[in-house]
Scaffold this motif. Sequence first.
Motif, PDB file in Angstrom:
ATOM      1  N   THR A 179      33.083  15.181 -21.496  1.00  0.00           N
ATOM      2  CA  THR A 179      32.432  13.819 -22.008  1.00  0.00           C
ATOM      3  C   THR A 179      31.877  15.077 -22.699  1.00  0.00           C
ATOM      4  OG1 THR A 179      30.659  13.805 -21.033  1.00  0.00           O
ATOM      5  CG2 THR A 179      32.000  12.493 -20.036  1.00  0.00           C
ATOM      6  N   SER A 180      31.915  14.211 -24.431  1.00  0.00           N
ATOM      7  CA  SER A 180      31.074  14.561 -25.511  1.00  0.00           C
ATOM      8  C   SER A 180      31.017  13.922 -26.415  1.00  0.00           C
ATOM      9  CB  SER A 180      31.924  16.001 -25.920  1.00  0.00           C
ATOM     10  OG  SER A 180      32.836  15.466 -26.644  1.00  0.00           O
ATOM     11  N   GLY A 181      29.605  14.565 -26.904  1.00  0.00           N
ATOM     12  CA  GLY A 181      29.234  13.760 -28.388  1.00  0.00           C
ATOM     13  C   GLY A 181      27.836  12.225 -27.098  1.00  0.00           C
ATOM     14  N   PHE A 182      27.333  12.351 -26.557  1.00  0.00           N
ATOM     15  CA  PHE A 182      26.539  11.574 -26.090  1.00  0.00           C
ATOM     16  C   PHE A 182      25.437  12.197 -26.812  1.00  0.00           C
ATOM     17  CE2 PHE A 182      28.682   8.663 -23.586  1.00  0.00           C
ATOM     18  CZ  PHE A 182      29.756   9.079 -22.402  1.00  0.00           C
ATOM     19  N   THR A 183      24.437  10.933 -27.652  1.00  0.00           N
ATOM     20  CA  THR A 183      23.041  11.299 -27.765  1.00  0.00           C
ATOM     21  C   THR A 183      22.007  10.998 -27.143  1.00  0.00           C
ATOM     22  OG1 THR A 183      22.950   9.322 -28.763  1.00  0.00           O
ATOM     23  CG2 THR A 183      23.919  11.024 -29.909  1.00  0.00           C
ATOM     24  N   GLU A 186      27.278  19.841 -16.282  1.00  0.00           N
ATOM     25  CA  GLU A 186      29.240  20.012 -16.673  1.00  0.00           C
ATOM     26  C   GLU A 186      29.336  19.006 -17.824  1.00  0.00           C
ATOM     27  OE1 GLU A 186      31.068  20.427 -13.423  1.00  0.00           O
ATOM     28  OE2 GLU A 186      29.610  21.894 -12.333  1.00  0.00           O
ATOM     29  N   ASN A 187      28.503  17.829 -18.329  1.00  0.00           N
ATOM     30  CA  ASN A 187      29.169  17.291 -18.667  1.00  0.00           C
ATOM     31  C   ASN A 187      30.118  16.624 -18.342  1.00  0.00           C
ATOM     32  OD1 ASN A 187      27.221  17.404 -20.431  1.00  0.00           O
ATOM     33  ND2 ASN A 187      28.110  18.989 -22.009  1.00  0.00           N
ATOM     34  N   THR A 188      30.377  16.527 -17.166  1.00  0.00           N
ATOM     35  CA  THR A 188      31.650  16.082 -17.069  1.00  0.00           C
ATOM     36  C   THR A 188      30.905  14.716 -15.027  1.00  0.00           C
ATOM     37  OG1 THR A 188      32.709  18.072 -16.625  1.00  0.00           O
ATOM     38  CG2 THR A 188      33.460  16.501 -15.396  1.00  0.00           C
ATOM     39  N   VAL A 189      32.192  14.149 -15.655  1.00  0.00           N
ATOM     40  CA  VAL A 189      32.494  12.478 -14.584  1.00  0.00           C
ATOM     41  C   VAL A 189      33.674  13.260 -13.461  1.00  0.00           C
ATOM     42  CG1 VAL A 189      32.596  10.634 -14.339  1.00  0.00           C
ATOM     43  CG2 VAL A 189      30.497  11.331 -15.425  1.00  0.00           C
ATOM     44  N   TYR A 190      33.101  12.997 -12.158  1.00  0.00           N
ATOM     45  CA  TYR A 190      34.688  13.419 -11.444  1.00  0.00           C
ATOM     46  C   TYR A 190      34.648  12.429 -10.257  1.00  0.00           C
ATOM     47  CZ  TYR A 190      33.831  18.509 -12.008  1.00  0.00           C
ATOM     48  OH  TYR A 190      33.130  19.714 -12.483  1.00  0.00           O
ATOM     49  N   LEU A 191      36.217  11.815 -10.229  1.00  0.00           N
ATOM     50  CA  LEU A 191      36.577  11.155  -9.077  1.00  0.00           C
ATOM     51  C   LEU A 191      37.355  11.687  -7.555  1.00  0.00           C
ATOM     52  CD1 LEU A 191      36.390   8.111  -8.954  1.00  0.00           C
ATOM     53  CD2 LEU A 191      39.080   7.910  -9.853  1.00  0.00           C
ATOM     54  N   GLN A 192      36.794  12.031  -6.584  1.00  0.00           N
ATOM     55  CA  GLN A 192      37.789  12.541  -5.813  1.00  0.00           C
ATOM     56  C   GLN A 192      38.472  11.186  -5.283  1.00  0.00           C
ATOM     57  OE1 GLN A 192      37.698  16.288  -4.703  1.00  0.00           O
ATOM     58  NE2 GLN A 192      38.664  14.690  -2.795  1.00  0.00           N
ATOM     59  N   GLU A 211      30.628  11.435 -32.407  1.00  0.00           N
ATOM     60  CA  GLU A 211      31.515  10.971 -31.781  1.00  0.00           C
ATOM     61  C   GLU A 211      31.664  11.351 -30.920  1.00  0.00           C
ATOM     62  OE1 GLU A 211      35.337  11.946 -32.897  1.00  0.00           O
ATOM     63  OE2 GLU A 211      36.126  10.441 -32.865  1.00  0.00           O
ATOM     64  N   VAL A 212      31.539  10.721 -29.209  1.00  0.00           N
ATOM     65  CA  VAL A 212      31.309  10.583 -28.089  1.00  0.00           C
ATOM     66  C   VAL A 212      33.275  10.467 -27.865  1.00  0.00           C
ATOM     67  CG1 VAL A 212      31.576   8.998 -26.184  1.00  0.00           C
ATOM     68  CG2 VAL A 212      29.820   9.077 -27.212  1.00  0.00           C
ATOM     69  N   GLN A 213      33.835  11.823 -27.074  1.00  0.00           N
ATOM     70  CA  GLN A 213      34.843  11.523 -26.560  1.00  0.00           C
ATOM     71  C   GLN A 213      34.944  12.060 -25.059  1.00  0.00           C
ATOM     72  OE1 GLN A 213      36.225  15.803 -29.203  1.00  0.00           O
ATOM     73  NE2 GLN A 213      37.320  14.201 -30.274  1.00  0.00           N
ATOM     74  N   LEU A 214      35.828  11.521 -24.733  1.00  0.00           N
ATOM     75  CA  LEU A 214      36.112  11.534 -23.025  1.00  0.00           C
ATOM     76  C   LEU A 214      37.408  12.469 -23.024  1.00  0.00           C
ATOM     77  CD1 LEU A 214      35.775   7.844 -21.650  1.00  0.00           C
ATOM     78  CD2 LEU A 214      33.915  10.096 -22.169  1.00  0.00           C
ATOM     79  N   VAL A 215      38.113  13.221 -22.091  1.00  0.00           N
ATOM     80  CA  VAL A 215      39.293  13.937 -22.238  1.00  0.00           C
ATOM     81  C   VAL A 215      39.474  14.091 -20.009  1.00  0.00           C
ATOM     82  CG1 VAL A 215      40.543  16.222 -22.601  1.00  0.00           C
ATOM     83  CG2 VAL A 215      38.291  15.139 -23.904  1.00  0.00           C
ATOM     84  N   GLU A 216      40.682  13.394 -19.755  1.00  0.00           N
ATOM     85  CA  GLU A 216      40.878  13.026 -18.431  1.00  0.00           C
ATOM     86  C   GLU A 216      41.979  14.772 -18.100  1.00  0.00           C
ATOM     87  OE1 GLU A 216      40.936   8.846 -19.418  1.00  0.00           O
ATOM     88  OE2 GLU A 216      41.459  10.860 -20.644  1.00  0.00           O
ATOM     89  N   SER A 217      41.211  15.459 -16.528  1.00  0.00           N
ATOM     90  CA  SER A 217      42.283  15.787 -16.524  1.00  0.00           C
ATOM     91  C   SER A 217      42.938  15.726 -14.742  1.00  0.00           C
ATOM     92  CB  SER A 217      42.106  16.861 -16.789  1.00  0.00           C
ATOM     93  OG  SER A 217      41.099  17.221 -16.225  1.00  0.00           O
ATOM     94  N   GLY A 218      44.002  16.154 -13.768  1.00  0.00           N
ATOM     95  CA  GLY A 218      43.975  16.082 -12.967  1.00  0.00           C
ATOM     96  C   GLY A 218      44.538  15.772 -12.182  1.00  0.00           C
ATOM     97  N   GLY A 219      45.631  14.922 -13.014  1.00  0.00           N
ATOM     98  CA  GLY A 219      46.950  14.002 -12.300  1.00  0.00           C
ATOM     99  C   GLY A 219      47.659  14.735 -11.479  1.00  0.00           C
TER     100      GLY A 219
END
Length: 124
Positions: A24-28, A76-82, A1-9
């Motif tokens: 991100t997690s769960g990508f195949t 890191e399985n992470t996408v950033y938005l600067q 199962e794909v899960q996305l968790v945002e943080s940093g706001g």
Amino acid sequence: EVQLVESGGDLVRAGGSLRLSCATSGFTSDDYAIAWFRQAPGKEREGVSCISRTDGTTYYPDSVKGRFTISNYNAENTVYLQMNSLKPDDTAVYYCAARADYYCSEYEYSYDYWGQGTQVTVSS
């Protein structure tokens, strides 16, 4: 199962910067595109950036081009938005979204998975 968790706001003054994270997690596979959308009170949700995990292609609308940068770190399985040079108009809930295709889309209906959102508030 794909899960996305945002943080940093956070709350930041105009002209300041923030970096949002989407864990991100769960990508195949790597054939996914990850996007950031935002929704301000009383307004429609709009896309502010996207990156293809397959080839690194990015997309930005004119409203944020030159100020926002999206990046993907597979290790890191992470996408950033600067986000730099923030304006009060950037105030919104920011969402991370993923679609099971290698190329970006500007349309929210084409995204299959969504995070819960993180609040960004820019004071004048």
